[in-house]
Design a protein around this motif. Structure first.
Motif, short mmCIF file in Angstrom:
data_model
loop_
_atom_site.label_atom_id
_atom_site.label_comp_id
_atom_site.label_asym_id
_atom_site.label_seq_id
_atom_site.Cartn_x
_atom_site.Cartn_y
_atom_site.Cartn_z
N PHE B 52 0.65 -1.15 -0.11
CA PHE B 52 -0.05 -0.06 -0.16
C PHE B 52 0.79 1.13 -0.02
O PHE B 52 0.29 2.31 -0.42
N MET B 53 2.08 1.08 0.47
CA MET B 53 2.91 2.30 0.39
C MET B 53 3.09 3.02 -1.04
O MET B 53 3.09 3.95 -1.07
N ASP B 54 3.35 2.02 -1.88
CA ASP B 54 3.44 2.60 -3.31
C ASP B 54 2.24 3.30 -3.64
O ASP B 54 2.10 4.29 -4.38
N ASP B 55 0.80 2.59 -3.16
CA ASP B 55 -0.33 3.34 -3.60
C ASP B 55 -0.52 4.72 -3.15
O ASP B 55 -1.24 5.37 -3.69
N LEU B 56 0.14 4.95 -1.86
CA LEU B 56 -0.14 6.44 -1.42
C LEU B 56 0.87 7.37 -2.00
O LEU B 56 0.82 8.48 -1.56
N LYS B 57 1.82 7.01 -2.75
CA LYS B 57 2.88 7.87 -3.41
C LYS B 57 2.21 9.10 -4.07
O LYS B 57 2.51 10.34 -4.04
#
Lengths: 194, 194
Positions: B52-57
């Motif tokens: 999910f970290m990438d989705d938050l970028k």
């Protein structure tokens, strides 16, 4: 007397979803808050004229800040409201002097027109206390979709000898209005009520 | 993982003119952008969450750009930063930790580089909870004048299955900083510390 401003804060809230439904375009509310010195803190003063002058001066500034923060033309503003919180060494009447006699005209200039009364709230309180600014449609007080409020707070204000003065402006009503009543497109706009 | 579902975005800008001392020629400005998003892991223990970290970028970048715009539009004017998260009660603290990478990445990207670690705070809490987001100098963590914090919160968030993500930036240190230590003009700027 000119207001001695310690701090200005501007809040913009944009709602994109409510109960799983997309709000398109998002509803948006802005509030501008000035934290000023209370020239009458700690003593009883009969003539509150200087605070009325401060109200007049601040209101145009705060109204313009809201409109600017929303990035809209003044005519696109839909609802408005005002509120004040007096620090513990002041009296409620100080808030009344700022809010009521002369604050309306410059605010109406900032949002163009504004036939309806500007809903208001006031209280005495301490640093970090929430202040709920009531909101109503700017041209017709009975528009039900635009009855709302915006909560603001500043963690270090009002100090005992300060007053927090707040103005809120929106470009929309509540996210999913469906309790009937007068609709914004039905406004006659003559008496400020309907 | 689908893109983050945003319910609401709150922008707060503070302009601080003095705090009892001599007002500087240019007031200090601090701003926060808060996004209220659905917590995709609410209500259950999910072992694998790091994706999910990438989705938050992209959301982080949008928030960082809004912050710079709120402070006047010039990335070079930004001197301090910080980040934080409030996880609703159906989530766990670890979900707030997902914000470390995308939040930090976003501000460095938007500022065109910044050497210091981004200070942060996080907690699990309910609607209206306040979070003191720590702030330090963007290029050297030890600059004493820039140790600060900004209190933020959203009146109706986080709901149980939501997360409030916060980024903060400032245009300077504390308004009347005078307790010594490393000064901003003394920064060497190689290790992010001094």
């Amino acid at each position: 007397m000119s207001a001695e401003i310690r701090k200005l804060a501007v809040f913009v809230e944009e709602t994109r979803r409510e109960m799983g439904r997309e709000i398109d375009p998002p509803t948006r509310k802005a509030a501008a808050v000035a934290v000023i010195a209370n020239p009458f803190a700690g003593r009883y003063v009969e003539d509150l004229e200087p605070l009325m002058a401060i109200g007049e001066e601040l209101c145009g500034l705060l109204g313009r800040k809201c409109v600017e923060a929303l990035g809209i033309r003044p005519s696109e503003a839909e609802s408005y409201g005002k509120a004040a919180m007096v620090g513990e060494n002041g009296e409620l009447e100080h808030a009344a002097a700022i809010l009521h006699p002369r604050l309306g005209k410059p605010l109406r200039e900032a949002v163009e027109k504004g036939a309806a009364l500007v809903p208001s709230s006031k209280k005495r309180g301490g640093p970090g206390q929430p202040l709920d600014i009531p909101l109503g449609h700017k041209d017709a007080a009975y528009v039900r979709s635009h009855f709302d409020a915006m909560e603001v707070r500043i963690c270090d204000a009002p100090r005992a000898d300060e007053i927090m003065v707040a103005v809120a402006v929106t470009d929309s009503g509540r996210p999913l209005p469906r309790v009937g009543g007068l609709q914004a497109h039905e406004i006659e706009g003559r008496d400020g009520l309907r | 993982m689908p893109e983050p579902q945003i319910r609401k975005i709150l922008t707060v800008v503070e302009e601080i003119r003095h705090e009892g001392g001599p007002p500087p020629s240019v007031p200090l400005r601090r701003a926060a952008v808060l996004a209220v998003i659905a917590n995709p892991f609410a209500g259950r223990y999910e072992p694998e969450i790091a994706g999910f970290m990438d989705d938050l970028k992209p959301l982080g970048l949008m928030m960082a750009e809004r912050l710079i715009a709120a402070l006047g539009g010039d990335p070079k004017a930004v001197q301090g930063y910080g980040k934080g998260a409030i996880v609703g009660q159906a989530g766990e603290l670890e979900h707030g930790a997902l914000w470390h990478v995308p939040g930090g990445y976003a501000m460095r990207e938007a500022l065109g580089g910044a050497a210091a670690i981004v200070p942060s705070a996080k907690k699990v809490a309910g609607p209206g909870a306040r979070l003191d987001v720590p702030m330090t100098h963007i290029n050297a963590s030890y600059v004493r004048s820039h140790f600060d914090a900004m209190e933020v919160g959203v009146p109706d968030a986080p709901r149980a299955d939501e997360i409030v993500l916060a980024l903060v930036m400032s245009t300077g240190g504390r308004i009347h900083a005078r307790v010594g230590g490393l000064k901003a003009e003394e920064i060497i700027g190689k290790d992010g510390l001094r």
